[in-house]
Design a protein around this motif. Sequence first.
Motif, PDB file in Angstrom:
ATOM      1  N   LYS A   1      -7.976  -6.416  -3.081  1.00  0.00           N
ATOM      2  CA  LYS A   1      -6.932  -5.982  -2.144  1.00  0.00           C
ATOM      3  C   LYS A   1      -7.346  -4.695  -1.416  1.00  0.00           C
ATOM      4  O   LYS A   1      -7.110  -4.529  -0.217  1.00  0.00           O
ATOM      5  CB  LYS A   1      -5.645  -5.733  -2.948  1.00  0.00           C
ATOM      6  CG  LYS A   1      -4.386  -5.888  -2.164  1.00  0.00           C
ATOM      7  CD  LYS A   1      -3.202  -5.857  -3.110  1.00  0.00           C
ATOM      8  CE  LYS A   1      -1.958  -5.425  -2.366  1.00  0.00           C
ATOM      9  NZ  LYS A   1      -0.850  -5.146  -3.262  1.00  0.00           N
ATOM     10  N   MET A   2      -7.972  -3.822  -2.155  1.00  0.00           N
ATOM     11  CA  MET A   2      -8.430  -2.573  -1.552  1.00  0.00           C
ATOM     12  C   MET A   2      -9.521  -2.846  -0.503  1.00  0.00           C
ATOM     13  O   MET A   2      -9.516  -2.272   0.591  1.00  0.00           O
ATOM     14  CB  MET A   2      -8.978  -1.659  -2.662  1.00  0.00           C
ATOM     15  CG  MET A   2      -9.603  -0.395  -2.143  1.00  0.00           C
ATOM     16  SD  MET A   2     -10.561   0.426  -3.428  1.00  0.00           S
ATOM     17  CE  MET A   2     -11.984   0.891  -2.447  1.00  0.00           C
TER      18      MET A   2
ATOM     19  N   GLY B   1     -12.557   2.290  -5.824  1.00  0.00           N
ATOM     20  CA  GLY B   1     -11.289   1.995  -6.495  1.00  0.00           C
ATOM     21  C   GLY B   1     -11.595   1.552  -7.915  1.00  0.00           C
ATOM     22  O   GLY B   1     -12.292   0.559  -8.116  1.00  0.00           O
TER      23      GLY B   1
ATOM     24  N   THR C   1      -6.975   3.864   0.012  1.00  0.00           N
ATOM     25  CA  THR C   1      -7.274   3.440   1.379  1.00  0.00           C
ATOM     26  C   THR C   1      -6.379   4.169   2.396  1.00  0.00           C
ATOM     27  O   THR C   1      -6.829   4.508   3.488  1.00  0.00           O
ATOM     28  CB  THR C   1      -7.081   1.920   1.519  1.00  0.00           C
ATOM     29  OG1 THR C   1      -5.841   1.551   0.917  1.00  0.00           O
ATOM     30  CG2 THR C   1      -8.203   1.159   0.857  1.00  0.00           C
ATOM     31  N   GLU C   2      -5.122   4.424   1.995  1.00  0.00           N
ATOM     32  CA  GLU C   2      -4.216   5.161   2.895  1.00  0.00           C
ATOM     33  C   GLU C   2      -4.683   6.603   3.045  1.00  0.00           C
ATOM     34  O   GLU C   2      -4.675   7.164   4.139  1.00  0.00           O
ATOM     35  CB  GLU C   2      -2.794   5.139   2.322  1.00  0.00           C
ATOM     36  CG  GLU C   2      -2.162   3.763   2.283  1.00  0.00           C
ATOM     37  CD  GLU C   2      -0.882   3.718   1.448  1.00  0.00           C
ATOM     38  OE1 GLU C   2      -0.243   2.663   1.442  1.00  0.00           O
ATOM     39  OE2 GLU C   2      -0.541   4.716   0.786  1.00  0.00           O
TER      40      GLU C   2
ATOM     41  N   LYS D   1      -5.046   3.515 -10.514  1.00  0.00           N
ATOM     42  CA  LYS D   1      -3.596   3.325 -10.632  1.00  0.00           C
ATOM     43  C   LYS D   1      -2.928   4.591 -11.163  1.00  0.00           C
ATOM     44  O   LYS D   1      -1.878   4.993 -10.692  1.00  0.00           O
ATOM     45  CB  LYS D   1      -3.306   2.156 -11.580  1.00  0.00           C
ATOM     46  CG  LYS D   1      -3.522   0.809 -10.944  1.00  0.00           C
ATOM     47  CD  LYS D   1      -3.082  -0.293 -11.886  1.00  0.00           C
ATOM     48  CE  LYS D   1      -3.445  -1.631 -11.267  1.00  0.00           C
ATOM     49  NZ  LYS D   1      -3.662  -2.676 -12.245  1.00  0.00           N
TER      50      LYS D   1
ATOM     51  N   LEU E   1      -2.197   4.974  -2.217  1.00  0.00           N
ATOM     52  CA  LEU E   1      -3.401   4.149  -2.272  1.00  0.00           C
ATOM     53  C   LEU E   1      -4.581   4.915  -1.686  1.00  0.00           C
ATOM     54  O   LEU E   1      -4.448   5.624  -0.681  1.00  0.00           O
ATOM     55  CB  LEU E   1      -3.193   2.858  -1.478  1.00  0.00           C
ATOM     56  CG  LEU E   1      -2.074   1.938  -1.964  1.00  0.00           C
ATOM     57  CD1 LEU E   1      -1.923   0.744  -1.029  1.00  0.00           C
ATOM     58  CD2 LEU E   1      -2.345   1.459  -3.386  1.00  0.00           C
TER      59      LEU E   1
ATOM     60  N   GLY F   1     -10.097   6.354  -6.257  1.00  0.00           N
ATOM     61  CA  GLY F   1      -8.712   5.946  -6.487  1.00  0.00           C
ATOM     62  C   GLY F   1      -8.539   5.201  -7.793  1.00  0.00           C
ATOM     63  O   GLY F   1      -9.470   4.558  -8.292  1.00  0.00           O
TER      64      GLY F   1
ATOM     65  N   ASP G   1      -2.073   5.800  -7.677  1.00  0.00           N
ATOM     66  CA  ASP G   1      -0.895   5.099  -7.158  1.00  0.00           C
ATOM     67  C   ASP G   1       0.398   5.813  -7.575  1.00  0.00           C
ATOM     68  O   ASP G   1       1.368   5.863  -6.816  1.00  0.00           O
ATOM     69  CB  ASP G   1      -0.847   3.650  -7.683  1.00  0.00           C
ATOM     70  CG  ASP G   1      -2.042   2.829  -7.202  1.00  0.00           C
ATOM     71  OD1 ASP G   1      -2.892   3.383  -6.489  1.00  0.00           O
ATOM     72  OD2 ASP G   1      -2.107   1.636  -7.549  1.00  0.00           O
TER      73      ASP G   1
ATOM     74  N   SER H   1      -8.173  -4.091   2.701  1.00  0.00           N
ATOM     75  CA  SER H   1      -7.698  -2.980   3.546  1.00  0.00           C
ATOM     76  C   SER H   1      -8.862  -2.255   4.196  1.00  0.00           C
ATOM     77  O   SER H   1      -8.806  -1.897   5.383  1.00  0.00           O
ATOM     78  CB  SER H   1      -6.899  -1.966   2.710  1.00  0.00           C
ATOM     79  OG  SER H   1      -5.771  -2.562   2.167  1.00  0.00           O
TER      80      SER H   1
END
Length: 264
Positions: free
Chosen positions: A203-204, A113, A177-178, A143, A175, A141, A166, A207
């Motif tokens: 935060k990533m 990320g 992670t998704e 933003k 995201l 990933g 994002d 997850s």
Amino acid sequence: MLAQLSCTVLSRKELLDHIFKLTLSSSHISRKAKPGNFVHLKVNSDAPLLRRPFSIHSVDRARNRFEILLKVVGKGSAVLSQKSPGETLDLLGPIGNSFSLPPRGREVILVAGGMGIAPLWFLLTRLAGRFSPEDMTVFMGAKSKTELLYADKLKGTQAKLIVATDDGSAGRKGLITEVFLKEIKKRGRDLKKLAVCSCGPHKMLKSMSEIAKSLDLWCQISLETHMACGVGACWGCVVKGNDGTYKRVCVDGPVFDAREVVLE
Ligand code: FES
């Protein structure tokens, strides 16, 4: 292994808005560093205790040099981003543990990320001779497209590349992670054959840790956090383990088994 050194800035390149790559001279770091290690750079001589940690991004042993990626997020990083070739920097390093090499026969997945690509690129270069490109996938990933690092460079590695932003301005929307979770579930293959390494915003990684626990994945995460001393003395960088004990990110990490830490 840890040393206090003076290194010379060899070059500074602005990769994206507020993101720089510094090339620094050091035979010690270039010989000793492993993927996941970091250096703690003194911001300037007027503030002797003010240092900032940076993951080692790549090493060139033949030329006694290494690189870091630097994002300007405050005063210290702003000062460092303006260092010019020929200036010297005081550093401590290499510090911390490193990524364990995934066992042979696994499919390797790197999940980055933003600036998390910094140590993962170093890891990828070490894995290149050990795993074939077909067995490596990089999830990258950001933003938005304007903050996407290394997408072109990653294409050149021949590892499979999956990009997500994002806002959907590049790659898939959502995201990373998704997207990662959706992909590994879709494959329907034995998750025990995967070896996942990840780095990115807190935060990533929270997850990633939750995904790793729920699917019992072999998954290492490299944590980034504020560090004062950087050498294990102040306990200002702790993370809680599943067993209730606290670990120092600077010397017990920064790389942890994602199933063994509790990220708030
Ligand atoms: Fe001081 Fe980690 S930064 S113990």
